[in-house]
Scaffold this active site. Structure first.
Site, mmCIF file in Angstrom:
data_model
loop_
_atom_site.group_PDB
_atom_site.id
_atom_site.type_symbol
_atom_site.label_atom_id
_atom_site.label_comp_id
_atom_site.label_asym_id
_atom_site.label_seq_id
_atom_site.Cartn_x
_atom_site.Cartn_y
_atom_site.Cartn_z
ATOM 1 N N LYS A 144 3.968 -4.060 -19.294
ATOM 2 C CA LYS A 144 3.578 -4.290 -17.899
ATOM 3 C C LYS A 144 3.807 -5.751 -17.572
ATOM 4 C CE LYS A 144 -0.590 -4.720 -15.068
ATOM 5 N NZ LYS A 144 -2.034 -4.465 -14.932
ATOM 6 N N GLU A 157 -12.473 -10.014 -8.224
ATOM 7 C CA GLU A 157 -12.428 -9.867 -9.684
ATOM 8 C C GLU A 157 -13.133 -10.992 -10.428
ATOM 9 O OE1 GLU A 157 -9.171 -9.083 -13.276
ATOM 10 O OE2 GLU A 157 -8.482 -9.292 -11.202
ATOM 11 N N GLU A 183 -2.417 1.872 -15.797
ATOM 12 C CA GLU A 183 -2.387 0.428 -15.544
ATOM 13 C C GLU A 183 -3.745 -0.206 -15.868
ATOM 14 O OE1 GLU A 183 -1.692 -2.672 -11.830
ATOM 15 O OE2 GLU A 183 -1.079 -0.597 -11.550
ATOM 16 N N GLU A 215 1.971 -2.504 -1.333
ATOM 17 C CA GLU A 215 0.716 -2.905 -1.978
ATOM 18 C C GLU A 215 0.445 -4.397 -1.788
ATOM 19 O OE1 GLU A 215 -0.987 -3.424 -6.478
ATOM 20 O OE2 GLU A 215 -0.091 -1.483 -6.001
ATOM 21 N N LYS A 263 -2.657 -6.287 0.136
ATOM 22 C CA LYS A 263 -3.510 -7.301 -0.498
ATOM 23 C C LYS A 263 -3.505 -8.605 0.307
ATOM 24 C CE LYS A 263 -3.199 -5.577 -5.236
ATOM 25 N NZ LYS A 263 -2.537 -5.723 -6.549
#
Length: 432
Positions: A190, A240, A284, A416, A420
């Site tokens: 990834k 986060e 993911e 995406e 964001k």
């Protein structure tokens, strides 16, 4: 703004008393009643002094506004070494940013630190000198005398005059194809690739006003703001946590996997249910969980991975798995180096992903995807500096990234990162 005036006057009285001409640290704490409409961010932004740093924990329980620096540190490691020299002050906090490359930081022991924890607040002043505290007290009095009254933050009346993406859409498509080819060749599992969008406006952008607007609308987020000078700042509203440490107890999390949010609660719930069941997004997220556990296993006790949750934000929803453990030894440098950059902002394997980013992204990440928060000997907390922007006079650089794995589609990933970036972008275009 009665509370702040009273607290500063009280500090001036302390500073006018006899202070030794000796090296060291001295701390003055003044209780700060929350009985008026004091806004710490507005107070900070009114001051003609830099650096300025603002931070709010994502549940809103903890908030800080710090001003000026009596000591500055270019890495978290050097900040931690400083704190260990003064272990008789275990709650001495150093605030600021760590860059995407975690060896580099912009951290400070502030002159003034306003801090609120739940319903209690205080104003703290630090004296620090390796020569004479008496001399530093004189400087502190001059510092307080230079402070300005609070002015209301201006409305964001902005006129967009230009826009540029790094990379542009064609460049993004090529970048994703290169990444998926590299993943197919089993060199990477990834890689998280980002886009920087430069928005040019007809006049300078007030960074604190952007922060205030984001704080008001982007709920369930950490809010962070660092003004380096009158026209240069880095800020954001991040969902986060990088890590939170209380003595040796450590909490971190894997936040990876994304779907759009929706204003209709039932439709948002349906999208969240899809996210919980989608193989690509679950994969993911689990890659990030496994990477964190692997990084921590040599320096912690048992790792507890909690069940997945859907975190609903203003524009997007994310998969989150919390990870709780106990460190063998309380060490913030170790936490930072093991956890940053996480697989959610870099990729797996980490070093190969970082090399891919360095060679192929057409801009420098700098503070983006680093971390923002504080450390002390007793406790520390940093959020990942996502959903962020760099403001330089009339240019706002927005950052957004997407995790690329086997099967990633360039068009979906572009959508995406648009979603964001919209968390901050819409603020810049809604108050015209």
């Amino acid at each position: 703004m009665h509370s702040i005036t009273t607290a500063l006057e009280s500090l001036m009285r302390h500073l006018s008393q006899e202070i030794p001409a000796a090296p060291g640290i001295r701390i003055y704490d003044i209780p700060f009643p929350l009985n008026d409409a004091f806004d710490a961010l507005g107070w900070l932004a009114s001051q003609p002094v830099w650096p300025q740093f603002y931070w709010q924990q994502r549940n809103g329980d903890e908030e800080a506004a710090v001003l000026g620096a009596v000591a500055a540190f270019s890495s978290l490691e050097s900040a931690q070494q400083f704190l260990r020299q003064y272990d008789n002050h275990p709650d001495l906090r150093i605030w600021g940013l760590n860059a995407f490359e975690p060896q580099r930081g912009n951290l400070l022991l502030p002159r003034l630190e306003w801090r609120r924890c739940a319903g209690a607040a205080s104003l703290r002043l630090h004296l620090y000198s390796d020569v004479s505290l008496r001399e530093d007290a004189a400087q502190a009095m001059a510092f307080i005398s230079s402070l300005a009254n609070v002015k209301p933050l201006p409305a964001l009346r902005l006129s967009l005059t230009g826009e540029q993406n790094w990379p542009d859409k064609a460049g993004w498509t090529n970048l994703i194809k290169l990444a998926t080819q590299t993943i197919a060749g089993e060199e990477l599992d990834k890689v998280v690739l980002a886009r920087a969008t430069d928005l040019q406006f007809s006049q300078s952008v007030n960074a604190a006003a952007v922060m205030a607007s984001s704080r008001r609308l982007n709920l369930n987020c950490y809010h962070f703001f660092m003004a380096f000078s009158a026209d240069s700042a880095f800020l954001g509203s991040s969902p986060e946590r990088l890590y939170r440490r209380r003595d040796a107890a450590l909490r971190t999390e894997a936040l990876a996997g994304t779907v759009a949010n929706h204003p209709d609660d039932h439709r948002a719930w349906q999208l969240g249910e899809w996210l919980m069941k989608d193989d690509k997004n679950q994969r993911e997220n689990m890659l990030v969980v496994e990477d964190i556990c692997q990084r921590l296993q040599g320096c912690t006790q048992t790792l507890d991975v909690l069940p997945p949750q859907v975190l609903r934000l203003r524009k997007v929803q994310h998969l989150r798995r919390c990870i709780w453990t106990e460190l063998n030894q309380a060490d913030d440098t170790l936490c930072l180096m093991q956890l940053q950059p996480t697989a959610a902002v870099a990729g797996i394997p980490r070093e190969l992903a970082r090399e891919f980013i360095q060679h192929n992204e057409p801009f420098e990440r700098e503070w983006y995807a680093g971390s923002a928060g504080y450390l002390s000997l007793r406790q520390s907390e940093f959020c990942v500096s996502l959903r962020s922007a760099k403001i330089s006079a009339n240019v706002v650089r927005l950052y957004a990234g997407a995790g690329i794995v086997r099967g990633s589609d360039p068009e979906q990933e572009w959508q995406e990162i648009d979603n964001k970036a919209a968390g901050l972008r819409t603020l810049l275009q809604m108050e015209g």
